[in-house]
Design a protein around this motif. Structure first.
Motif, mmCIF file in Angstrom:
data_model
loop_
_atom_site.group_PDB
_atom_site.id
_atom_site.type_symbol
_atom_site.label_atom_id
_atom_site.label_comp_id
_atom_site.label_asym_id
_atom_site.label_seq_id
_atom_site.Cartn_x
_atom_site.Cartn_y
_atom_site.Cartn_z
ATOM 1 N N GLU A 53 -5.692 39.330 -22.952
ATOM 2 C CA GLU A 53 -7.054 39.776 -22.665
ATOM 3 C C GLU A 53 -7.933 39.686 -23.907
ATOM 4 O OE1 GLU A 53 -9.329 43.819 -21.036
ATOM 5 O OE2 GLU A 53 -7.243 43.421 -20.458
ATOM 6 N N LYS B 93 -10.977 40.972 -18.509
ATOM 7 C CA LYS B 93 -10.210 42.024 -17.820
ATOM 8 C C LYS B 93 -9.913 41.620 -16.382
ATOM 9 C CE LYS B 93 -10.311 47.052 -17.106
ATOM 10 N NZ LYS B 93 -10.110 47.144 -15.659
ATOM 11 N N VAL C 62 -7.160 38.858 -16.193
ATOM 12 C CA VAL C 62 -5.820 39.392 -16.418
ATOM 13 C C VAL C 62 -5.329 40.174 -15.194
ATOM 14 C CG1 VAL C 62 -4.474 40.993 -17.825
ATOM 15 C CG2 VAL C 62 -6.075 39.414 -18.922
#
Length: 310
Positions: free
Chosen positions: A143, A163, A166
């Protein structure tokens, strides 16, 4: 050869800045569709060495080698490889070097290349001579690494996008341009200028995967050693990250870098002799007529300088 239509941006301006002359030698460091190369070779009885990292350019280069026998030479590779290409032909210095930076229209318009969110295609974005693809980065980078990549590409919602990537890839890999574009669009509002929400993030990934900014910095430094006095450096850019590097390089090498403070004494030894003469502080931009014919030229900027000294 497959059908291909290439509209070189700022063509007449590039040729005017280069001013091709018989007997001179030039490097087209981003051969691409060959638009600049053709105009230069048709304009003077000169020699030109073309280089490009894209495998798709090889077939076009082969037709040039037939049409311009003994005047056009080609090599597959990154444009920072051009000095070894010159060495291969026993050439020390040249009279002009041209760079047309960024992604080409034929790369964007090929759905299989994965450069554009206009097509549903596998995540690639590789220009050639690559160790990475967009798939590798999106599905395997951490990330924090993704945040850094998007921030470097001036994406304001870098953290939010990283974010979401991921979180999403935990369920299944992100495999297509359409998937990635939709994910990015869900993380940010649409830009006010009608730009697609995924534009900056896609651009950031492409730049990282192809090491574009690193390549520019390396190649510009090499130009200092491989241009003759009076040799012309010509660079066409298409976004601010590229243009900033080129502008800063030319200003620094032409002695136009401002003093850190007006209160500090001037020490000549701290400011080496200029290696380039800056012809204009302002970039050359497309005319309204060119923009009507080729809207993709709207962000193009041309900067050029003349090599001075030894």
């Amino acid at each position: 050869m497959s059908d291909f239509s290439h509209i070189p941006v700022l063509l007449s301006e590039v040729v005017a800045c280069l001013a091709p002359c018989a007997g001179e030698i030039y490097v087209d460091a981003t051969f691409g569709g060959g638009g600049y190369a053709k105009a230069i070779l048709d304009g003077a009885n000169c020699r030109l060495l073309g280089i490009d990292r894209d495998f798709a350019a090889i077939e076009r280069a082969q037709s040039f080698q037939k049409n311009y026998a003994d005047r056009f030479f080609y090599r597959h590779g990154k444009f920072s490889d051009f000095p070894s290409f010159l060495d291969q032909h026993g050439i020390d210095k040249v009279d002009g070097i041209i760079f047309d930076l960024g992604v080409s229209s034929y790369q964007i318009d090929d759905p299989e290349r994965g450069f554009s969110f206009r097509f549903n295609a596998p995540l690639s974005m590789a220009m050639g001579c690559n160790d990475l693809s967009a798939y590798d980065v999106v599905n395997h980078y951490s990330e924090n690494e993704l945040i850094a990549i998007f921030k470097k590409g001036e994406e304001p919602f870098a953290k939010r996008i990283a974010k979401k990537i991921v979180e999403t890839r935990v369920e299944k890999p992100i495999e297509s341009t359409s998937e990635l574009a939709a994910l990015i669009a869900s993380c940010r509002p649409s830009p006010k200028d009608a730009q697609h929400p995924a534009t900056l993030a896609f651009q950031a990934l492409r730049i990282f995967i192809n090491e574009e900014l690193i390549e520019i910095e390396k190649a510009l430094e090499l130009c200092k050693k491989r241009l003759k006095p009076g040799g012309r450096l010509i660079v066409v850019t298409f976004h601010s990250l590229e243009d900033r590097i080129v502008k800063d390089f030319i200003r620094k090498e032409s002695g136009h870098t401002p003093l850190p403070s007006r209160h500090m004494p001037f020490v000549e030894a701290d400011f080496p002799k200029p290696t380039f003469s800056l012809k204009s502080k302002k970039a050359i931009i497309p005319t309204e007529d060119e923009l009507r014919k080729n809207p993709r030229a709207r962000s193009a900027k041309l900067r050029y300088a003349i090599r001075v000294g030894d």
